[in-house]
Design an enzyme around this catalytic site. Structure first.
Site, PDB file in Angstrom:
ATOM      1  N   ASP A 148       4.915 -60.445 -31.592  1.00  0.00           N
ATOM      2  CA  ASP A 148       6.321 -60.478 -31.172  1.00  0.00           C
ATOM      3  C   ASP A 148       6.387 -59.988 -29.733  1.00  0.00           C
ATOM      4  O   ASP A 148       5.365 -59.543 -29.182  1.00  0.00           O
ATOM      5  CB  ASP A 148       7.174 -59.586 -32.099  1.00  0.00           C
ATOM      6  CG  ASP A 148       8.610 -60.066 -32.205  1.00  0.00           C
ATOM      7  OD1 ASP A 148       9.292 -60.157 -31.159  1.00  0.00           O
ATOM      8  OD2 ASP A 148       9.076 -60.343 -33.325  1.00  0.00           O
ATOM      9  N   TYR A 170      19.224 -76.133 -29.611  1.00  0.00           N
ATOM     10  CA  TYR A 170      18.626 -75.623 -30.854  1.00  0.00           C
ATOM     11  C   TYR A 170      18.322 -76.778 -31.803  1.00  0.00           C
ATOM     12  O   TYR A 170      17.226 -76.857 -32.378  1.00  0.00           O
ATOM     13  CB  TYR A 170      19.590 -74.621 -31.509  1.00  0.00           C
ATOM     14  CG  TYR A 170      19.023 -73.882 -32.700  1.00  0.00           C
ATOM     15  CD1 TYR A 170      18.279 -72.722 -32.530  1.00  0.00           C
ATOM     16  CD2 TYR A 170      19.243 -74.332 -34.008  1.00  0.00           C
ATOM     17  CE1 TYR A 170      17.757 -72.025 -33.616  1.00  0.00           C
ATOM     18  CE2 TYR A 170      18.727 -73.653 -35.095  1.00  0.00           C
ATOM     19  CZ  TYR A 170      17.993 -72.502 -34.903  1.00  0.00           C
ATOM     20  OH  TYR A 170      17.482 -71.825 -35.988  1.00  0.00           O
ATOM     21  N   LYS A 192      14.631 -77.920 -33.082  1.00  0.00           N
ATOM     22  CA  LYS A 192      14.256 -77.864 -34.508  1.00  0.00           C
ATOM     23  C   LYS A 192      13.903 -79.248 -35.057  1.00  0.00           C
ATOM     24  O   LYS A 192      12.992 -79.380 -35.882  1.00  0.00           O
ATOM     25  CB  LYS A 192      15.376 -77.201 -35.325  1.00  0.00           C
ATOM     26  CG  LYS A 192      15.587 -75.716 -34.988  1.00  0.00           C
ATOM     27  CD  LYS A 192      14.345 -74.885 -35.266  1.00  0.00           C
ATOM     28  CE  LYS A 192      14.595 -73.390 -35.099  1.00  0.00           C
ATOM     29  NZ  LYS A 192      13.409 -72.575 -35.361  1.00  0.00           N
ATOM     30  N   VAL A 234       5.835 -66.148 -26.627  1.00  0.00           N
ATOM     31  CA  VAL A 234       5.343 -67.495 -26.957  1.00  0.00           C
ATOM     32  C   VAL A 234       5.621 -68.514 -25.848  1.00  0.00           C
ATOM     33  O   VAL A 234       5.179 -69.656 -25.936  1.00  0.00           O
ATOM     34  CB  VAL A 234       5.877 -68.023 -28.316  1.00  0.00           C
ATOM     35  CG1 VAL A 234       5.429 -67.131 -29.461  1.00  0.00           C
ATOM     36  CG2 VAL A 234       7.398 -68.203 -28.293  1.00  0.00           C
TER      37      VAL A 234
HETATM   38  N1  NAD Z   1      18.709 -66.740 -39.574  1.00  0.00           N
HETATM   39  C1  NAD Z   1      19.021 -68.023 -39.818  1.00  0.00           C
HETATM   40  O1  NAD Z   1      20.118 -68.344 -40.294  1.00  0.00           O
HETATM   41  C2  NAD Z   1      18.018 -69.103 -39.553  1.00  0.00           C
HETATM   42  C3  NAD Z   1      18.262 -70.382 -40.091  1.00  0.00           C
HETATM   43  C4  NAD Z   1      17.338 -71.409 -39.867  1.00  0.00           C
HETATM   44  C5  NAD Z   1      16.212 -71.151 -39.108  1.00  0.00           C
HETATM   45  N2  NAD Z   1      16.013 -69.892 -38.597  1.00  0.00           N
HETATM   46  C6  NAD Z   1      14.796 -69.693 -37.798  1.00  0.00           C
HETATM   47  O2  NAD Z   1      14.038 -68.646 -38.368  1.00  0.00           O
HETATM   48  C7  NAD Z   1      13.240 -68.025 -37.356  1.00  0.00           C
HETATM   49  C8  NAD Z   1      13.392 -66.534 -37.443  1.00  0.00           C
HETATM   50  O3  NAD Z   1      14.750 -66.206 -37.223  1.00  0.00           O
HETATM   51  P1  NAD Z   1      15.426 -64.859 -37.733  1.00  0.00           P
HETATM   52  O4  NAD Z   1      16.740 -65.237 -38.286  1.00  0.00           O
HETATM   53  O5  NAD Z   1      14.491 -64.060 -38.547  1.00  0.00           O
HETATM   54  O6  NAD Z   1      15.710 -64.180 -36.300  1.00  0.00           O
HETATM   55  P2  NAD Z   1      15.445 -62.714 -35.729  1.00  0.00           P
HETATM   56  O7  NAD Z   1      16.217 -62.683 -34.452  1.00  0.00           O
HETATM   57  O8  NAD Z   1      15.682 -61.676 -36.757  1.00  0.00           O
HETATM   58  O9  NAD Z   1      13.853 -62.752 -35.424  1.00  0.00           O
HETATM   59  C9  NAD Z   1      13.311 -63.555 -34.420  1.00  0.00           C
HETATM   60  C10 NAD Z   1      12.123 -62.832 -33.814  1.00  0.00           C
HETATM   61  O10 NAD Z   1      11.541 -63.689 -32.822  1.00  0.00           O
HETATM   62  C11 NAD Z   1      11.173 -62.883 -31.725  1.00  0.00           C
HETATM   63  N3  NAD Z   1      11.100 -63.662 -30.495  1.00  0.00           N
HETATM   64  C12 NAD Z   1      12.131 -64.221 -29.800  1.00  0.00           C
HETATM   65  N4  NAD Z   1      11.676 -64.779 -28.677  1.00  0.00           N
HETATM   66  C13 NAD Z   1      10.334 -64.617 -28.675  1.00  0.00           C
HETATM   67  C14 NAD Z   1       9.311 -64.971 -27.764  1.00  0.00           C
HETATM   68  N5  NAD Z   1       9.568 -65.618 -26.623  1.00  0.00           N
HETATM   69  N6  NAD Z   1       8.025 -64.628 -28.064  1.00  0.00           N
HETATM   70  C15 NAD Z   1       7.732 -63.949 -29.198  1.00  0.00           C
HETATM   71  N7  NAD Z   1       8.680 -63.563 -30.095  1.00  0.00           N
HETATM   72  C16 NAD Z   1       9.960 -63.897 -29.821  1.00  0.00           C
HETATM   73  C17 NAD Z   1      12.262 -61.823 -31.650  1.00  0.00           C
HETATM   74  O11 NAD Z   1      11.831 -60.671 -30.888  1.00  0.00           O
HETATM   75  C18 NAD Z   1      12.493 -61.515 -33.113  1.00  0.00           C
HETATM   76  O12 NAD Z   1      11.676 -60.444 -33.573  1.00  0.00           O
HETATM   77  C19 NAD Z   1      13.693 -68.656 -36.033  1.00  0.00           C
HETATM   78  O13 NAD Z   1      12.796 -69.677 -35.661  1.00  0.00           O
HETATM   79  C20 NAD Z   1      15.055 -69.252 -36.376  1.00  0.00           C
HETATM   80  O14 NAD Z   1      15.407 -70.324 -35.544  1.00  0.00           O
HETATM   81  C21 NAD Z   1      16.873 -68.870 -38.806  1.00  0.00           C
END
Ligand code: NAD
Length: 250
Positions: free
Chosen positions: A36, A155, A159, A64
């Site tokens: 992270d 977004y 995706k 990333v």
């Molecule tokens: N929460 C939702 O409703 C939802 C729905 C569909 C998909 N998602 C996807 O699930 C995944 C996780 O989301 P989440 O809800 O747990 O979010 P979150 O914000 O809790 O966690 C995301 C993590 O990614 C890390 N991150 C962001 N940019 C980064 C980078 N450049 N390099 C390394 N790490 C980085 C952040 O520090 C964080 O710890 C994402 O890809 C998101 O698009 C989430």
């Protein structure tokens, strides 16, 4: 134990879906790398989890958007743990703005993290998996990878790209013992949704036939299945875990 001695990497593993997946896989006997941003909670979380279960839990900082950092991350994982058996390509950010107000750099930032970032990590992992002749990559997409939604142009583009890139990578490495799949979560109750007000939150809840948001653990269980040998004939799939969101839409 369903993942005994497997060495797994979770990007974005310091929070939300990623963190839940880290803990779920530790419960099943795996060793985990939380990758992270350096500024995240990752170091603290890894210290809390390392030693709680039989497997190791390490934190390796990564952004990333940097090819150099991503390549170094996979090399460090290989040297610390000895193999790269599975990856959850989960790091991601949200965006919500009318498209006419989105600047190039805002659009590019979402693509760079949510799509190109997924490619960078997959490419670096595939180099090791190809040599091993085994491995499982799971990319985090979204219901917004298969349906549009207002104010999320970057977004949804990212995706949808993840869903189709997953199929291509699956085809390319199917004969080398490597599986590549994606997960399409519905709206999940994580810090990503914290900025929403109560009305918006209720609106999102109502989009799901189950009339609730998903829990991070429910995505973690899908990752656990796909990364494990239980999914040995599953590749190129997009597993929707969405409380029925997409069921009535196709
Ligand atoms: N929460 C939702 O409703 C939802 C729905 C569909 C998909 N998602 C996807 O699930 C995944 C996780 O989301 P989440 O809800 O747990 O979010 P979150 O914000 O809790 O966690 C995301 C993590 O990614 C890390 N991150 C962001 N940019 C980064 C980078 N450049 N390099 C390394 N790490 C980085 C952040 O520090 C964080 O710890 C994402 O890809 C998101 O698009 C989430």
């Amino acid at each position: 134990m369903r993942l005994q001695d497997k060495n797994l990497l979770v990007t974005g593993g310091a929070s939300g879906i990623g963190l839940a997946s880290v803990e779920r896989c530790l419960q099943e006997g795996a060793n985990l790398v939380i990758a992270d941003l350096a500024s995240s909670e990752g170091e603290k979380r890894a210290q809390e989890l390392d030693g709680k279960y039989s497997g190791r839990c390490l934190f390796i900082p990564v952004d990333v958007t940097s090819t150099e950092q991503v390549d170094a991350l996979l090399a460090k994982m290989q040297s610390e743990l000895g193999s790269v058996d599975g990856v959850f390509n989960n790091a991601g950010i949200g965006n919500l703005a009318p498209s006419t107000e989105v600047e190039d750099e805002d659009f590019q930032k979402v693509i760079d993290i949510n799509l190109t970032g997924v490619f960078r990590v997959a490419r670096a992992a595939l180099r090791f998996m190809q040599k091993q002749g085994s491995g499982s990559i799971v990319n985090c997409a979204s219901i917004l990878g298969v349906f549009g939604q207002s104010q999320t142009a970057a977004y949804t583009a990212a995706k949808a790209g993840v869903v189709n890139m997953t199929r291509t990578l699956a085809l390319e490495y199917a004969q080398q013992g490597v599986r590549v799949n994606s997960i399409g979560p519905g709206y999940i109750d994580t810090p990503l949704l914290e900025a929403l007000d109560d009305d918006m939150r209720q609106f999102l809840i109502n989009l799901h036939p189950m009339k609730r948001l998903g829990r991070p653990e429910e995505i973690a269980n899908a990752f656990l299945f796909l990364v494990s040998d239980e999914a040995s004939f599953v590749t190129g799939a997009n597993l929707l875990v969405d409380g029925g969101f997409t069921a009535g839409k196709s």
